[in-house]
Scaffold this motif. Structure first.
Motif, short mmCIF file in Angstrom:
data_model
loop_
_atom_site.label_atom_id
_atom_site.label_comp_id
_atom_site.label_asym_id
_atom_site.label_seq_id
_atom_site.Cartn_x
_atom_site.Cartn_y
_atom_site.Cartn_z
N TRP A 1 5.97 3.01 1.33
CA TRP A 1 4.91 2.01 1.26
C TRP A 1 4.84 1.26 2.57
CZ3 TRP A 1 6.77 -3.06 1.57
CH2 TRP A 1 8.14 -3.21 1.42
N THR B 1 0.86 -1.18 0.00
CA THR B 1 0.00 0.00 0.00
C THR B 1 0.90 1.23 0.00
OG1 THR B 1 -1.65 -1.21 1.29
CG2 THR B 1 -1.82 1.20 1.27
N ALA C 1 2.29 4.84 0.67
CA ALA C 1 2.08 5.80 1.74
C ALA C 1 1.42 7.05 1.18
CB ALA C 1 3.43 6.15 2.38
N HIS C 2 0.71 7.76 2.01
CA HIS C 2 0.10 9.02 1.58
C HIS C 2 1.19 9.96 1.12
CE1 HIS C 2 -3.86 7.88 2.86
NE2 HIS C 2 -3.37 7.50 4.04
N GLY C 3 0.96 10.63 0.02
CA GLY C 3 1.97 11.51 -0.54
C GLY C 3 2.83 10.82 -1.59
N GLY C 4 2.72 9.49 -1.68
CA GLY C 4 3.41 8.76 -2.73
C GLY C 4 4.82 8.31 -2.43
N THR D 1 0.94 -3.87 -6.60
CA THR D 1 -0.25 -3.07 -6.32
C THR D 1 -1.27 -3.38 -7.39
OG1 THR D 1 0.55 -1.17 -7.62
CG2 THR D 1 1.03 -1.14 -5.24
#
Length: 79
Positions: free
Chosen positions: A26, A18, A20-23, A59
């Motif tokens: 993970w 998954t 991480a927020h902001g790209g 993903t």
């Protein structure tokens, strides 16, 4: 990728990651590891797990950049 794994006579195990927020970065959610990985999933990294087994970090959706490296795989890791 699955066809290449089969062609080489290897077994594939999957690690659903998954982003991480902001790209950048993970994580692995244990609850997602039972997801049925489809032939159209994106493989970001392939790692030798043990002799004859390759771990594919995947993903379901294509992302703007590789979440494992935050962009292209560094040349130091491609040798």
């Amino acid at each position: 990728m699955r066809a290449e794994v089969d062609r080489r006579g290897l077994k594939a195990v999957y690690e659903v990651i998954t982003p991480a927020h902001g790209g950048d970065g993970w994580r692995v959610d244990p609850a997602e590891q039972t997801a049925e990985v489809g032939d159209d999933w994106i493989v970001w990294e392939a790692r030798s797990e043990q002799p004859g087994v390759v771990r594919l970090q995947v993903t379901e959706e294509r992302l703007p950049k590789n979440p494992i490296y935050g962009g292209p795989k560094p040349a130091a890791y491609t040798g």
